[in-house]
Design a protein around this motif. Structure first.
Motif, PDB file in Angstrom:
ATOM      1  N   THR A   1      39.996 -16.556 -18.040  1.00  0.00           N
ATOM      2  CA  THR A   1      39.067 -15.400 -18.499  1.00  0.00           C
ATOM      3  C   THR A   1      38.416 -15.173 -17.886  1.00  0.00           C
ATOM      4  N   GLY A   2      37.607 -16.735 -17.816  1.00  0.00           N
ATOM      5  CA  GLY A   2      36.084 -16.475 -16.958  1.00  0.00           C
ATOM      6  C   GLY A   2      35.218 -16.247 -18.644  1.00  0.00           C
ATOM      7  N   VAL A   3      35.427 -16.685 -19.536  1.00  0.00           N
ATOM      8  CA  VAL A   3      34.687 -17.299 -20.853  1.00  0.00           C
ATOM      9  C   VAL A   3      33.925 -18.262 -20.622  1.00  0.00           C
ATOM     10  N   ILE A   4      32.854 -19.055 -20.669  1.00  0.00           N
ATOM     11  CA  ILE A   4      32.243 -20.216 -20.676  1.00  0.00           C
ATOM     12  C   ILE A   4      32.811 -21.140 -21.650  1.00  0.00           C
ATOM     13  N   ILE A   5      32.949 -22.070 -21.362  1.00  0.00           N
ATOM     14  CA  ILE A   5      34.133 -23.243 -22.319  1.00  0.00           C
ATOM     15  C   ILE A   5      32.828 -23.960 -22.223  1.00  0.00           C
ATOM     16  N   ASN A   6      31.924 -24.260 -23.177  1.00  0.00           N
ATOM     17  CA  ASN A   6      31.399 -25.308 -23.908  1.00  0.00           C
ATOM     18  C   ASN A   6      31.084 -26.296 -24.163  1.00  0.00           C
ATOM     19  N   THR A   7      30.439 -27.142 -23.224  1.00  0.00           N
ATOM     20  CA  THR A   7      30.039 -28.033 -22.946  1.00  0.00           C
ATOM     21  C   THR A   7      29.116 -29.110 -23.484  1.00  0.00           C
ATOM     22  N   LYS A   8      28.634 -29.699 -23.291  1.00  0.00           N
ATOM     23  CA  LYS A   8      27.415 -30.855 -23.474  1.00  0.00           C
ATOM     24  C   LYS A   8      26.950 -31.645 -22.444  1.00  0.00           C
ATOM     25  N   ASP A   9      25.755 -30.334 -21.833  1.00  0.00           N
ATOM     26  CA  ASP A   9      25.509 -31.462 -20.610  1.00  0.00           C
ATOM     27  C   ASP A   9      24.483 -31.915 -20.732  1.00  0.00           C
ATOM     28  N   SER A  10      23.885 -33.623 -20.387  1.00  0.00           N
ATOM     29  CA  SER A  10      22.395 -33.996 -21.186  1.00  0.00           C
ATOM     30  C   SER A  10      22.173 -35.597 -20.338  1.00  0.00           C
ATOM     31  N   SER A  11      20.511 -35.265 -20.213  1.00  0.00           N
ATOM     32  CA  SER A  11      20.540 -36.286 -19.605  1.00  0.00           C
ATOM     33  C   SER A  11      20.477 -36.422 -17.911  1.00  0.00           C
ATOM     34  N   PRO A  12      20.368 -35.579 -17.023  1.00  0.00           N
ATOM     35  CA  PRO A  12      20.272 -35.939 -15.850  1.00  0.00           C
ATOM     36  C   PRO A  12      19.671 -37.139 -15.603  1.00  0.00           C
ATOM     37  N   CYS A  13      19.886 -37.392 -14.466  1.00  0.00           N
ATOM     38  CA  CYS A  13      19.407 -38.377 -13.810  1.00  0.00           C
ATOM     39  C   CYS A  13      19.691 -38.314 -12.057  1.00  0.00           C
ATOM     40  N   TRP A  14      18.574 -38.657 -11.234  1.00  0.00           N
ATOM     41  CA  TRP A  14      19.058 -38.182  -9.581  1.00  0.00           C
ATOM     42  C   TRP A  14      18.889 -39.410  -8.991  1.00  0.00           C
ATOM     43  N   SER A  15      19.464 -39.310  -8.406  1.00  0.00           N
ATOM     44  CA  SER A  15      20.374 -41.172  -7.498  1.00  0.00           C
ATOM     45  C   SER A  15      19.162 -41.297  -6.721  1.00  0.00           C
ATOM     46  N   PRO A  16      18.476 -42.124  -5.684  1.00  0.00           N
ATOM     47  CA  PRO A  16      17.374 -42.467  -5.133  1.00  0.00           C
ATOM     48  C   PRO A  16      17.367 -42.347  -3.675  1.00  0.00           C
ATOM     49  N   ASP A  17      18.899 -41.762  -3.271  1.00  0.00           N
ATOM     50  CA  ASP A  17      19.022 -40.822  -2.058  1.00  0.00           C
ATOM     51  C   ASP A  17      18.666 -39.555  -2.256  1.00  0.00           C
ATOM     52  N   GLY A  18      18.620 -38.862  -3.836  1.00  0.00           N
ATOM     53  CA  GLY A  18      18.397 -37.363  -4.280  1.00  0.00           C
ATOM     54  C   GLY A  18      20.237 -37.168  -3.948  1.00  0.00           C
ATOM     55  N   LYS A  19      20.915 -37.625  -3.561  1.00  0.00           N
ATOM     56  CA  LYS A  19      22.224 -36.787  -2.966  1.00  0.00           C
ATOM     57  C   LYS A  19      23.103 -36.895  -4.398  1.00  0.00           C
ATOM     58  N   PHE A  20      22.956 -37.611  -5.560  1.00  0.00           N
ATOM     59  CA  PHE A  20      23.416 -37.380  -6.561  1.00  0.00           C
ATOM     60  C   PHE A  20      22.681 -37.154  -8.377  1.00  0.00           C
ATOM     61  N   ILE A  21      23.712 -36.443  -8.706  1.00  0.00           N
ATOM     62  CA  ILE A  21      22.792 -36.774  -9.792  1.00  0.00           C
ATOM     63  C   ILE A  21      24.026 -36.717 -11.130  1.00  0.00           C
ATOM     64  N   ALA A  22      23.725 -37.963 -11.771  1.00  0.00           N
ATOM     65  CA  ALA A  22      24.280 -38.216 -13.395  1.00  0.00           C
ATOM     66  C   ALA A  22      23.971 -37.891 -14.150  1.00  0.00           C
ATOM     67  N   PHE A  23      24.903 -38.042 -15.348  1.00  0.00           N
ATOM     68  CA  PHE A  23      24.473 -36.976 -16.457  1.00  0.00           C
ATOM     69  C   PHE A  23      25.393 -37.157 -17.655  1.00  0.00           C
ATOM     70  N   SER A  24      25.562 -36.881 -18.803  1.00  0.00           N
ATOM     71  CA  SER A  24      25.800 -37.303 -19.795  1.00  0.00           C
ATOM     72  C   SER A  24      26.601 -36.695 -20.251  1.00  0.00           C
ATOM     73  N   LEU A  25      27.956 -35.394 -20.678  1.00  0.00           N
ATOM     74  CA  LEU A  25      29.313 -34.721 -20.815  1.00  0.00           C
ATOM     75  C   LEU A  25      29.704 -35.374 -22.241  1.00  0.00           C
ATOM     76  N   GLN A  26      29.317 -34.052 -22.893  1.00  0.00           N
ATOM     77  CA  GLN A  26      30.346 -33.692 -24.164  1.00  0.00           C
ATOM     78  C   GLN A  26      31.146 -32.992 -24.459  1.00  0.00           C
ATOM     79  N   LYS A  27      32.138 -33.190 -24.992  1.00  0.00           N
ATOM     80  CA  LYS A  27      33.379 -32.190 -24.759  1.00  0.00           C
ATOM     81  C   LYS A  27      34.375 -32.392 -26.005  1.00  0.00           C
ATOM     82  N   GLY A  28      34.661 -31.687 -26.624  1.00  0.00           N
ATOM     83  CA  GLY A  28      35.425 -31.852 -27.996  1.00  0.00           C
ATOM     84  C   GLY A  28      35.330 -33.274 -28.637  1.00  0.00           C
ATOM     85  N   GLY A  29      34.332 -33.521 -28.939  1.00  0.00           N
ATOM     86  CA  GLY A  29      33.816 -34.524 -29.727  1.00  0.00           C
ATOM     87  C   GLY A  29      33.494 -35.728 -28.992  1.00  0.00           C
TER      88      GLY A  29
END
Length: 203
Positions: A96-124
């Motif tokens: 459908t192309g409808v946005i699925i609600n997920t709580k994405d928070s607390s982004p954090c960069w890796s020391p080499d700048g290639k990756f990002i870690a984050f917290s994802l909450q979906k469906g509780g």
């Protein structure tokens, strides 16, 4: 880089020169923008915005901070960079192309700048995820719930807080390559925002 509700009570992302009052407003969207974290090379602030998803997504803006501050210091008016902000965690229903609600928070960069870690909450249920800096190759790395990720200095582990075994939260570490997880704290004190100390393996 910081978030503030200076203009009209809405939180936006700002850039300010250390030791000076020169300030650049980077976002001016009606929705709230918070939690900015700058990449190791200083060129990409990642932040949480609620403009596409009321639960929050992670955005990135590529910029030249020194150039922006130089222009601002000379009196030049800097237009907000919302048109350059890219949503890297948006999730849509493939049919459908409808946005699925997920709580994405607390982004954090890796020391080499290639990756990002984050917290994802979906469906509780929430957990720690890692992705390429452009949002590709997302994968879950914590076996239980998790928030407040922080990379180790060598980029091989991530600290985070989990409430699965303790209502007060405990700090865990997970090896990115193997998924091996270790519980580092216990007790009835509240744990928040873990980090490694001064480039060492101490937290």
């Amino acid at each position: 880089f910081y978030s503030a509700n200076i203009d009209g009570g809405n939180f936006d992302i700002y850039l300010r020169l250390m030791g000076d009052i020169t300030t650049v407003r980077l976002t001016a969207h009606p929705s709230k923008d918070t939690n900015p974290v700058i990449s190791p090379d200083g060129k990409r602030p990642a932040f949480v915005s609620f403009r596409d998803d009321p639960e929050g997504d992670i955005f990135i803006i590529k910029l030249n901070a020194q150039d922006l501050l130089k222009k601002a210091a000379s009196g030049e008016e800097i237009a907000p960079l919302d048109n350059k902000a890219v949503n890297i965690t948006i999730e849509k229903n493939p049919d459908t192309g409808v946005i699925i609600n997920t709580k994405d928070s607390s982004p954090c960069w890796s020391p080499d700048g290639k990756f990002i870690a984050f917290s994802l909450q979906k469906g509780g249920e929430g957990s720690i995820w890692i992705m390429d800096r452009d949002g590709g190759s997302k994968r879950k790395i914590s076996p239980k719930d998790g928030v407040y990720p922080a990379f180790s200095p060598d980029g091989k582990k991530i600290l985070y807080v989990s409430y699965s075994d303790n209502i007060y939260g405990d700090v865990y570490s997970v090896e990115i390559a193997t998924g091996k997880t270790e519980r580092l704290t216990s007790g009835d004190s509240i744990k928040l925002y873990p980090s490694y100390a001064g480039g060492t393996d101490k937290i």
